[in-house]
Design a protein around this motif. Structure first.
Motif, PDB file in Angstrom:
ATOM      1  N   PHE A 133       0.814  -1.214   0.000  1.00 15.60           N
ATOM      2  CA  PHE A 133       0.000   0.000   0.000  1.00 15.60           C
ATOM      3  C   PHE A 133       0.850   1.269   0.000  1.00 15.60           C
ATOM      4  O   PHE A 133       0.418   2.312  -0.477  1.00 15.60           O
ATOM      5  N   THR A 134       2.044   1.180   0.520  1.00 14.53           N
ATOM      6  CA  THR A 134       2.928   2.343   0.506  1.00 14.53           C
ATOM      7  C   THR A 134       3.195   2.795  -0.923  1.00 14.53           C
ATOM      8  O   THR A 134       3.156   3.995  -1.233  1.00 14.53           O
ATOM      9  N   TYR A 135       3.431   1.844  -1.820  1.00 14.60           N
ATOM     10  CA  TYR A 135       3.734   2.196  -3.213  1.00 14.60           C
ATOM     11  C   TYR A 135       2.483   2.643  -3.962  1.00 14.60           C
ATOM     12  O   TYR A 135       2.572   3.427  -4.917  1.00 14.60           O
ATOM     13  N   LEU A 136       1.307   2.154  -3.565  1.00 10.91           N
ATOM     14  CA  LEU A 136       0.074   2.655  -4.164  1.00 10.91           C
ATOM     15  C   LEU A 136      -0.123   4.132  -3.824  1.00 10.91           C
ATOM     16  O   LEU A 136      -0.613   4.916  -4.650  1.00 10.91           O
ATOM     17  N   ILE A 137       0.273   4.502  -2.604  1.00 11.58           N
ATOM     18  CA  ILE A 137       0.184   5.908  -2.209  1.00 11.58           C
ATOM     19  C   ILE A 137       1.141   6.753  -3.047  1.00 11.58           C
ATOM     20  O   ILE A 137       0.810   7.865  -3.478  1.00 11.58           O
ATOM     21  N   TYR A 138       2.336   6.213  -3.304  1.00 10.52           N
ATOM     22  CA  TYR A 138       3.286   6.943  -4.155  1.00 10.52           C
ATOM     23  C   TYR A 138       2.724   7.142  -5.563  1.00 10.52           C
ATOM     24  O   TYR A 138       2.953   8.181  -6.193  1.00 10.52           O
ATOM     25  N   VAL A 139       1.965   6.153  -6.058  1.00  6.84           N
ATOM     26  CA  VAL A 139       1.346   6.286  -7.382  1.00  6.84           C
ATOM     27  C   VAL A 139       0.359   7.448  -7.375  1.00  6.84           C
ATOM     28  O   VAL A 139       0.331   8.266  -8.306  1.00  6.84           O
ATOM     29  N   LEU A 140      -0.454   7.545  -6.328  1.00 12.23           N
ATOM     30  CA  LEU A 140      -1.419   8.647  -6.229  1.00 12.23           C
ATOM     31  C   LEU A 140      -0.720   9.994  -6.082  1.00 12.23           C
ATOM     32  O   LEU A 140      -1.281  11.024  -6.453  1.00 12.23           O
ATOM     33  N   ARG A 141       0.482   9.972  -5.547  1.00 10.90           N
ATOM     34  CA  ARG A 141       1.255  11.212  -5.402  1.00 10.90           C
ATOM     35  C   ARG A 141       1.980  11.595  -6.684  1.00 10.90           C
ATOM     36  O   ARG A 141       2.708  12.581  -6.721  1.00 10.90           O
ATOM     37  N   GLY A 142       1.773  10.813  -7.736  1.00 11.31           N
ATOM     38  CA  GLY A 142       2.431  11.112  -8.994  1.00 11.31           C
ATOM     39  C   GLY A 142       3.836  10.567  -9.098  1.00 11.31           C
ATOM     40  O   GLY A 142       4.639  11.090  -9.885  1.00 11.31           O
ATOM     41  N   GLN A 143       4.148   9.528  -8.312  1.00 12.49           N
ATOM     42  CA  GLN A 143       5.468   8.906  -8.350  1.00 12.49           C
ATOM     43  C   GLN A 143       5.350   7.416  -8.675  1.00 12.49           C
ATOM     44  O   GLN A 143       5.723   6.557  -7.868  1.00 12.49           O
ATOM     45  N   PRO A 144       4.790   7.068  -9.854  1.00 11.28           N
ATOM     46  CA  PRO A 144       4.606   5.653 -10.192  1.00 11.28           C
ATOM     47  C   PRO A 144       5.918   4.886 -10.330  1.00 11.28           C
ATOM     48  O   PRO A 144       5.934   3.657 -10.234  1.00 11.28           O
ATOM     49  N   SER A 145       7.026   5.607 -10.549  1.00 15.48           N
ATOM     50  CA  SER A 145       8.319   4.929 -10.708  1.00 15.48           C
ATOM     51  C   SER A 145       8.702   4.169  -9.445  1.00 15.48           C
ATOM     52  O   SER A 145       9.398   3.151  -9.512  1.00 15.48           O
ATOM     53  N   ARG A 146       8.245   4.648  -8.273  1.00 17.14           N
ATOM     54  CA  ARG A 146       8.544   3.948  -7.022  1.00 17.14           C
ATOM     55  C   ARG A 146       7.954   2.549  -7.042  1.00 17.14           C
ATOM     56  O   ARG A 146       8.560   1.587  -6.561  1.00 17.14           O
ATOM     57  N   LEU A 147       6.760   2.421  -7.599  1.00 18.19           N
ATOM     58  CA  LEU A 147       6.108   1.115  -7.710  1.00 18.19           C
ATOM     59  C   LEU A 147       6.759   0.266  -8.790  1.00 18.19           C
ATOM     60  O   LEU A 147       7.051  -0.914  -8.582  1.00 18.19           O
ATOM     61  N   LEU A 148       7.017   0.870  -9.943  1.00 21.72           N
ATOM     62  CA  LEU A 148       7.566   0.126 -11.078  1.00 21.72           C
ATOM     63  C   LEU A 148       8.970  -0.403 -10.795  1.00 21.72           C
ATOM     64  O   LEU A 148       9.368  -1.447 -11.318  1.00 21.72           O
ATOM     65  N   HIS A 149       9.726   0.307  -9.962  1.00 26.30           N
ATOM     66  CA  HIS A 149      11.096  -0.091  -9.666  1.00 26.30           C
ATOM     67  C   HIS A 149      11.206  -0.986  -8.431  1.00 26.30           C
ATOM     68  O   HIS A 149      12.305  -1.419  -8.081  1.00 26.30           O
ATOM     69  N   ASP A 150      10.064  -1.239  -7.784  1.00 28.14           N
ATOM     70  CA  ASP A 150      10.092  -2.098  -6.599  1.00 28.14           C
ATOM     71  C   ASP A 150      10.239  -3.548  -7.018  1.00 28.14           C
ATOM     72  O   ASP A 150       9.414  -4.086  -7.772  1.00 28.14           O
ATOM     73  N   GLU A 151      11.289  -4.183  -6.547  1.00 29.60           N
ATOM     74  CA  GLU A 151      11.600  -5.551  -6.970  1.00 29.60           C
ATOM     75  C   GLU A 151      10.531  -6.537  -6.515  1.00 29.60           C
ATOM     76  O   GLU A 151      10.174  -7.465  -7.253  1.00 29.60           O
TER      77      GLU A 151
END
Length: 502
Positions: free
Chosen positions: A254-272
């Motif tokens: 859920f932390t990375y889903l929040i980053y997606v909503l914040r306009g930082q989808p790269s955090r999710l895409l780069h998560d191994e």
């Protein structure tokens, strides 16, 4: 400097959390009132008793030290699920929803641990208040009672950092804000947003408002309680796809889903870990889909019961994909919804489903199981050890997400896996000793430990509920559910002398 275990802060915190549980009980109570059902009084009494117990806890701990240390944090996190279940039993017991206290306890613990295994032989005969409470208990336990309370506990003069650290599943956790209470608020914000969005879509695709709310609460929490005897199987394909997609989303950190909503989808895409999770879903879906389509193309005949209405090749492909995707996601995220009776599938696919049940989804999600971050660290550690055999003088650190994994983390993963499989073995032996077949015993042990709900054999989808499960096995299963939900160490610490002494 040594300090004694602060029992008052534990009692005060549990009191605050019981007040929170009483607040949630108001929803099914007013639902029973709205539908004019006979269990309204049971809900009223249950809410009053829970609120009174919470206020007593606050009164006893009114002068407790504010700081929640690490030991108290672990104790609170482990005890709150037990305490919540004790009071969560009350509406089931007082309303007569289930025949025995053992059954009430099983259903309650299965709800709060988001396992989704049920002893209800006829779910549709339960009152609306009971149905809502089943789903609501899963929703509360999904993101974590503690993560919710961390945002509220400051109102009672309590800190939440140690509670958050002890409850968040996985190898590590990440703070979204400097203040841990803000992090908890962000996580519950996305949790509520996903839930509300799913309610709207399910209603749009033809579900009743009540069913949409209950199924959305169970989906986002990856719990799996349904309002129908056939679970999701009787709903339209659009609804099945919607629930499958939201189960998949609930298996992402859920932390990375929040980053997606914040306009930082790269955090999710780069998560191994997310990449491992997505690849596993795709690969397993293709394997199961192929296993379902093989009889169709080999014999040019009607496939298993799930495909009885198929009239074309493309229809068979769509049906096979939908069934495969749903089963893979519901098993990997530990949700446990049933849209297909896979007990009638080829036995090789049973093995695939059983293997998927071990995996789990991402850490920081509502899913159970081992989690992909642990599987990834374990696999990389094993490969690194193999390389060290070939190059004994080489320095080969284990890396995850581009960072070297500490030896303590690797040891933590190894210890977790050891206890995880040991408990499954012990539970399997106990279940078998009560007279259950080996495949049922093993499937139930894996299901309870991973908070899956789904299993193989006698208690697979469409085969029946846990109503006929031996009483001893029910109590053991609930204990295993609790261990699995709190990821082993938090529960085991309760049985160590060091936690309670100076």
């Amino acid at each position: 400097m040594t300090r004694t275990f602060n029992r008052k802060i534990v009692v005060k915190t549990l009191g605050a959390l019981l007040c929170l549980e009483a607040l949630f009980m108001l929803a099914p109570m007013f639902t029973a009132l709205a539908y004019r059902e006979p269990d309204f009084e049971a809900w009223l009494v249950s809410t009053a008793i829970t609120l009174l117990a919470g206020l007593i806890g606050l009164l006893i701990g009114r002068r407790a030290e504010r700081k929640v240390a690490e030991r108290e944090g672990y104790a609170i996190v482990a005890l709150v699920w037990i305490v919540y279940s004790i009071f969560g039993v009350l509406p089931y017991w007082l309303s007569g929803a289930f025949s025995s206290f053992t059954d009430c306890w099983f259903e309650t613990m299965s709800g709060f641990t988001t396992t989704g295994a049920t002893i209800a032989s006829d779910v549709e005969s339960l009152t609306h208040g009971v149905l809502l409470w089943r789903s609501l208990s899963q929703w509360m336990g999904g993101m974590g009672i503690i993560v919710l309370s961390v945002a509220i506990l400051p109102m009672f003069g309590l800190g939440g950092m140690q509670l958050y650290a002890a409850e968040v599943p996985g190898v590590s956790y990440e703070k979204l804000s400097p203040r841990i209470a803000d992090t908890a608020k962000h996580m519950w914000g996305i949790y509520i947003l996903i839930t509300v969005t799913e309610v709207g879509l399910l209603y749009l695709f033809g579900m009743s408002g009540f069913d949409a709310v209950c199924h959305s609460l169970s989906t986002t929490s990856t719990g799996g309680f349904s309002t129908k005897n056939t679970s999701i199987a009787g709903f339209a394909p659009a609804i099945q796809y919607t629930i499958a997609v939201f189960m998949f989303l609930s298996g992402v950190n859920f932390t990375y889903l929040i980053y997606v909503l914040r306009g930082q989808p790269s955090r999710l895409l780069h998560d191994e870990e997310t990449r491992w999770y997505v690849r596993a879903v795709v690969l397993c879906t293709v394997l199961v889909m192929a296993g379902l389509l093989f009889p169709y193309f080999k014999h040019a005949a009607v496939m298993p019961d799930d495909f009885a209405q198929v009239s074309s090749v493309w229809g068979a492909i769509e049906c096979a994909f939908r069934k495969a995707f749903f089963v893979v996601v519901t098993a990997m995220t530990s949700c446990g919804f049933g849209a297909s009776d896979y007990s009638h599938w080829p036995h090789l696919l049973w093995v695939v489903v059983l293997f998927i049940m071990f995996m789990g989804a991402s850490s920081g999600s509502t899913a159970g199981g081992i989690k992909w971050v642990r599987l990834g660290i374990f696999a990389k550690s094993a490969l690194a050890e193999l390389q060290r055999r070939i190059h004994p003088n080489a320095i080969l650190p284990v890396r995850f997400n581009g960072r070297a994994v500490s030896e303590s983390t690797i040891s933590n993963v190894m210890a977790f896996l050891f206890f995880y499989f040991l408990i499954i073995v012990l539970a399997t032996v106990v279940f078998a000793a009560t007279g259950l077949d080996f495949d049922v015993s093993l499937g139930t042990a894996v299901s309870a430990m991973g908070n899956m709900g789904v299993t193989i054999g006698q208690f697979a989808p469409a085969e029946g509920t846990y109503a006929s499960f031996p009483a001893l096995a029910k109590w053991v299963a609930t204990f295993v559910m609790l261990i699995g939900r709190l990821e082993i160490f938090t529960v085991l610490l309760l049985f160590t002398k060091a936690l309670w002494k100076k």
